[in-house]
Design a protein around this motif. Structure first.
Motif, PDB file in Angstrom:
ATOM      1  N   MET A 229       0.842  -1.210   0.000  1.00 48.97           N
ATOM      2  CA  MET A 229       0.000   0.000   0.000  1.00 48.97           C
ATOM      3  C   MET A 229       0.876   1.259   0.000  1.00 48.97           C
ATOM      4  O   MET A 229       1.854   1.335   0.738  1.00 48.97           O
ATOM      5  CB  MET A 229      -0.870  -0.022   1.275  1.00 48.97           C
ATOM      6  CG  MET A 229      -1.836   1.126   1.380  1.00 48.97           C
ATOM      7  SD  MET A 229      -2.578   1.159   3.036  1.00 48.97           S
ATOM      8  CE  MET A 229      -3.191   2.816   3.113  1.00 48.97           C
ATOM      9  N   ILE A 230       0.529   2.228  -0.815  1.00 46.29           N
ATOM     10  CA  ILE A 230       1.282   3.484  -0.825  1.00 46.29           C
ATOM     11  C   ILE A 230       0.913   4.258   0.435  1.00 46.29           C
ATOM     12  O   ILE A 230      -0.262   4.332   0.809  1.00 46.29           O
ATOM     13  CB  ILE A 230       0.923   4.331  -2.068  1.00 46.29           C
ATOM     14  CG1 ILE A 230       1.206   3.527  -3.327  1.00 46.29           C
ATOM     15  CG2 ILE A 230       1.712   5.640  -2.085  1.00 46.29           C
ATOM     16  CD1 ILE A 230       0.591   4.126  -4.564  1.00 46.29           C
ATOM     17  N   LYS A 231       1.922   4.816   1.083  1.00 49.73           N
ATOM     18  CA  LYS A 231       1.672   5.425   2.389  1.00 49.73           C
ATOM     19  C   LYS A 231       1.102   6.851   2.266  1.00 49.73           C
ATOM     20  O   LYS A 231       1.735   7.725   1.678  1.00 49.73           O
ATOM     21  CB  LYS A 231       3.006   5.475   3.152  1.00 49.73           C
ATOM     22  CG  LYS A 231       2.811   5.436   4.643  1.00 49.73           C
ATOM     23  CD  LYS A 231       4.132   5.242   5.339  1.00 49.73           C
ATOM     24  CE  LYS A 231       3.990   5.744   6.754  1.00 49.73           C
ATOM     25  NZ  LYS A 231       5.239   6.071   7.353  1.00 49.73           N
ATOM     26  N   PRO A 232      -0.095   7.069   2.842  1.00 51.32           N
ATOM     27  CA  PRO A 232      -0.618   8.435   2.861  1.00 51.32           C
ATOM     28  C   PRO A 232       0.114   9.301   3.889  1.00 51.32           C
ATOM     29  O   PRO A 232       0.912   8.776   4.677  1.00 51.32           O
ATOM     30  CB  PRO A 232      -2.079   8.263   3.285  1.00 51.32           C
ATOM     31  CG  PRO A 232      -2.315   6.815   3.429  1.00 51.32           C
ATOM     32  CD  PRO A 232      -0.991   6.132   3.487  1.00 51.32           C
ATOM     33  N   ARG A 233      -0.178  10.603   3.909  1.00 50.38           N
ATOM     34  CA  ARG A 233       0.430  11.485   4.908  1.00 50.38           C
ATOM     35  C   ARG A 233       0.048  11.017   6.318  1.00 50.38           C
ATOM     36  O   ARG A 233      -1.031  10.479   6.529  1.00 50.38           O
ATOM     37  CB  ARG A 233      -0.059  12.921   4.696  1.00 50.38           C
ATOM     38  CG  ARG A 233       0.521  13.563   3.455  1.00 50.38           C
ATOM     39  CD  ARG A 233      -0.271  14.791   3.064  1.00 50.38           C
ATOM     40  NE  ARG A 233      -0.338  15.752   4.136  1.00 50.38           N
ATOM     41  CZ  ARG A 233      -1.427  16.468   4.424  1.00 50.38           C
ATOM     42  NH1 ARG A 233      -2.534  16.317   3.728  1.00 50.38           N
ATOM     43  NH2 ARG A 233      -1.414  17.337   5.397  1.00 50.38           N
ATOM     44  N   LYS A 234       0.943  11.297   7.282  1.00 54.85           N
ATOM     45  CA  LYS A 234       0.751  10.820   8.651  1.00 54.85           C
ATOM     46  C   LYS A 234      -0.594  11.296   9.237  1.00 54.85           C
ATOM     47  O   LYS A 234      -1.343  10.520   9.828  1.00 54.85           O
ATOM     48  CB  LYS A 234       1.929  11.322   9.508  1.00 54.85           C
ATOM     49  CG  LYS A 234       1.925  10.813  10.928  1.00 54.85           C
ATOM     50  CD  LYS A 234       3.259  11.160  11.603  1.00 54.85           C
ATOM     51  CE  LYS A 234       3.223  10.876  13.092  1.00 54.85           C
ATOM     52  NZ  LYS A 234       2.468  11.845  13.849  1.00 54.85           N
ATOM     53  N   CYS A 235      -0.889  12.592   9.020  1.00 56.58           N
ATOM     54  CA  CYS A 235      -2.128  13.124   9.627  1.00 56.58           C
ATOM     55  C   CYS A 235      -3.361  12.461   9.015  1.00 56.58           C
ATOM     56  O   CYS A 235      -4.389  12.311   9.673  1.00 56.58           O
ATOM     57  CB  CYS A 235      -2.178  14.643   9.510  1.00 56.58           C
ATOM     58  SG  CYS A 235      -2.030  15.252   7.849  1.00 56.58           S
ATOM     59  N   VAL A 236      -3.264  12.024   7.753  1.00 52.86           N
ATOM     60  CA  VAL A 236      -4.402  11.364   7.116  1.00 52.86           C
ATOM     61  C   VAL A 236      -4.543   9.943   7.677  1.00 52.86           C
ATOM     62  O   VAL A 236      -5.650   9.464   7.962  1.00 52.86           O
ATOM     63  CB  VAL A 236      -4.242  11.346   5.582  1.00 52.86           C
ATOM     64  CG1 VAL A 236      -5.373  10.582   4.912  1.00 52.86           C
ATOM     65  CG2 VAL A 236      -4.166  12.771   5.044  1.00 52.86           C
ATOM     66  N   LEU A 237      -3.387   9.280   7.878  1.00 58.76           N
ATOM     67  CA  LEU A 237      -3.418   7.933   8.458  1.00 58.76           C
ATOM     68  C   LEU A 237      -4.058   7.943   9.839  1.00 58.76           C
ATOM     69  O   LEU A 237      -4.740   6.992  10.238  1.00 58.76           O
ATOM     70  CB  LEU A 237      -1.982   7.414   8.596  1.00 58.76           C
ATOM     71  CG  LEU A 237      -1.431   6.599   7.434  1.00 58.76           C
ATOM     72  CD1 LEU A 237      -0.003   6.185   7.725  1.00 58.76           C
ATOM     73  CD2 LEU A 237      -2.303   5.381   7.155  1.00 58.76           C
ATOM     74  N   GLU A 238      -3.836   9.026  10.568  1.00 58.40           N
ATOM     75  CA  GLU A 238      -4.351   9.103  11.943  1.00 58.40           C
ATOM     76  C   GLU A 238      -5.846   9.430  11.998  1.00 58.40           C
ATOM     77  O   GLU A 238      -6.481   9.320  13.030  1.00 58.40           O
ATOM     78  CB  GLU A 238      -3.566  10.176  12.725  1.00 58.40           C
ATOM     79  CG  GLU A 238      -2.189   9.665  13.139  1.00 58.40           C
ATOM     80  CD  GLU A 238      -1.253  10.772  13.607  1.00 58.40           C
ATOM     81  OE1 GLU A 238      -1.671  11.949  13.641  1.00 58.40           O
ATOM     82  OE2 GLU A 238      -0.106  10.437  13.936  1.00 58.40           O
ATOM     83  N   MET A 239      -6.424   9.836  10.860  1.00 56.68           N
ATOM     84  CA  MET A 239      -7.848  10.205  10.858  1.00 56.68           C
ATOM     85  C   MET A 239      -8.737   8.967  10.905  1.00 56.68           C
ATOM     86  O   MET A 239      -8.419   7.958  10.284  1.00 56.68           O
ATOM     87  CB  MET A 239      -8.195  10.986   9.586  1.00 56.68           C
ATOM     88  CG  MET A 239      -7.633  12.372   9.562  1.00 56.68           C
ATOM     89  SD  MET A 239      -7.936  13.155   7.973  1.00 56.68           S
ATOM     90  CE  MET A 239      -9.698  13.459   8.056  1.00 56.68           C
TER      91      MET A 239
END
Ligand SMILES: Cc1ncc(COP(=O)(O)O)c(C=O)c1O
Length: 356
Positions: free
Chosen positions: A1-11
């Protein structure tokens, strides 16, 4: 999986609260239950295939709305619902580590858009009886505050902030954008739109989703000082507002009789329902919107369940003890709500009967 931005992952994933099958009366989204102006519908039916083949021209709609609001064309941006305006504003002013101030309980989207920017949400609790917490907001302002949202009238409480208090916040945070979300303006009548162009950090949001009965068309307004709106224009996609919405604007704005009649019906039905609920012993806060917040206490789960079984969706507010938000429909629809409520209340154990 391509990694999204950290703040998006935390949502957390946002689940639309739209009700499931079997619901035929939606009182959970503060929509109109009676629909839009017949003049708007007629206009939509008259549109031809050629119009839909072309990219929409937002500018013509912006001129109409600016004239209607008494501001300059450069002082507003039409958006895909007020939601998009809030998103654009958050992306323009919030960086990672910046702070957004909201008053809780709050409309959910402010925090969601701030999270996308990696900003921190500072939640100021509403005052007694959900009054505007001026001191709390002033104390929450720091050098990192870049956006402050005042929802007026407030969702989900229906409470209002005074002009004096709003002006105080604007003055206290000259380096922050202050968004005055006036989604429910038509049910209230007080505004700071007259200050657009005079106060550099003021933004005012409006929507056609409530009093105009056009939530499905997706049309909102973000007003602000011309130099700030030109910043927002860099971010908003050029064709964010669809052709139907732009073509219908003139009819929507000009059918004053429709909006005034709807608003007056909603306000009188709201007061009727509030009196009926209070008579049954449930606390209901004064509201300047098309909804009511009621405290059903321990009966809340039984009431929500009973309503769903009878095809009615109300909005649970887990962020307010025992509370449920009820959009106001027609008198007949509200009578249907009461008809479901009465047997549930009658069956409650004696110990729960004094809720106030
Ligand atoms: C306070 C508030 N702001 C904004 C919105 C979003 O409105 P729109 O449908 O125009 O995106 C809502 C919708 O419920 C709302 O309650």
């Amino acid at each position: 999986m391509i990694k999204p931005r950290k703040c998006v992952l935390e949502m957390k994933a946002y689940h639309s609260p739209l009700p499931g099958p079997g619901i035929d009366l939606r009182l959970d989204m503060n929509e109109s239950t009676t629909g839009c102006s017949p003049r708007v519908l007629k206009k939509i039916r008259s549109l031809d295939a050629k119009l839909l083949a072309l990219y929409p021209r937002r500018e013509s709609g912006e001129k109409l709305v600016a004239d209607f609001l008494g501001i300059k064309t450069g002082e507003l941006l039409l958006t895909n619902g007020a939601d998009e305006g809030i998103d654009v504003l958050s992306r323009a002013y919030l960086d990672s580590g910046d702070e957004l101030i909201i008053i809780v309980p709050a409309f959910a989207m402010y925090e969601i858009f701030a999270q996308i920017s990696g900003a921190k949400t500072v939640r100021v609790p509403a005052g007694p009886d959900f009054s505007f917490p001026l001191d709390g907001v002033l104390q929450a302002i720091t050098p990192r505050t870049r956006l402050i949202v005042i929802t007026n009238p407030h969702n989900p409480t229906g409470a209002v902030a005074s002009r004096k208090d709003i002006l105080h916040v604007l003055e206290a945070a000259p380096d922050a954008a202050v968004l005055l979300d006036e989604a429910y303006f038509d049910f209230y009548g007080e505004t700071l739109m007259d200050q657009i162009g005079k106060i550099p950090n003021l933004f005012v949001a409006r929507t056609f989703s409530k009093a105009y009965g056009l939530a499905g068309l997706r049309l909102g307004v973000m007003a602000g000082a011309a130099d700030q709106i030109s910043v927002l224009r860099r971010i908003a996609p050029p064709f964010n507002v669809n052709a139907f919405a732009i073509e219908c604007l003139a009819e929507a704005l000009n059918d004053r009789e429709f909006v005034e009649h709807y608003v007056s019906q909603v306000c009188s039905t709201r007061e009727w329902l509030r009196a009926a609920l209070e008579e049954m012993g449930f606390k209901c806060w004064p509201s300047h919107t098309n909804f009511l917040l009621a405290n059903f206490g321990e009966l809340r789960p039984a009431i929500l369940d009973g309503m769903t079984k009878k095809g009615i969706a109300l909005r649970n507010r887990p962020d307010c003890d025992g509370c449920v938000r009820i959009s106001i429909g027609t008198q007949q629809e509200m009578e249907r709500v009461l008809a479901v409520l009465k047997p549930i209340v009658a069956a409650r154990p004696v110990a729960q009967q004094a809720l106030r």
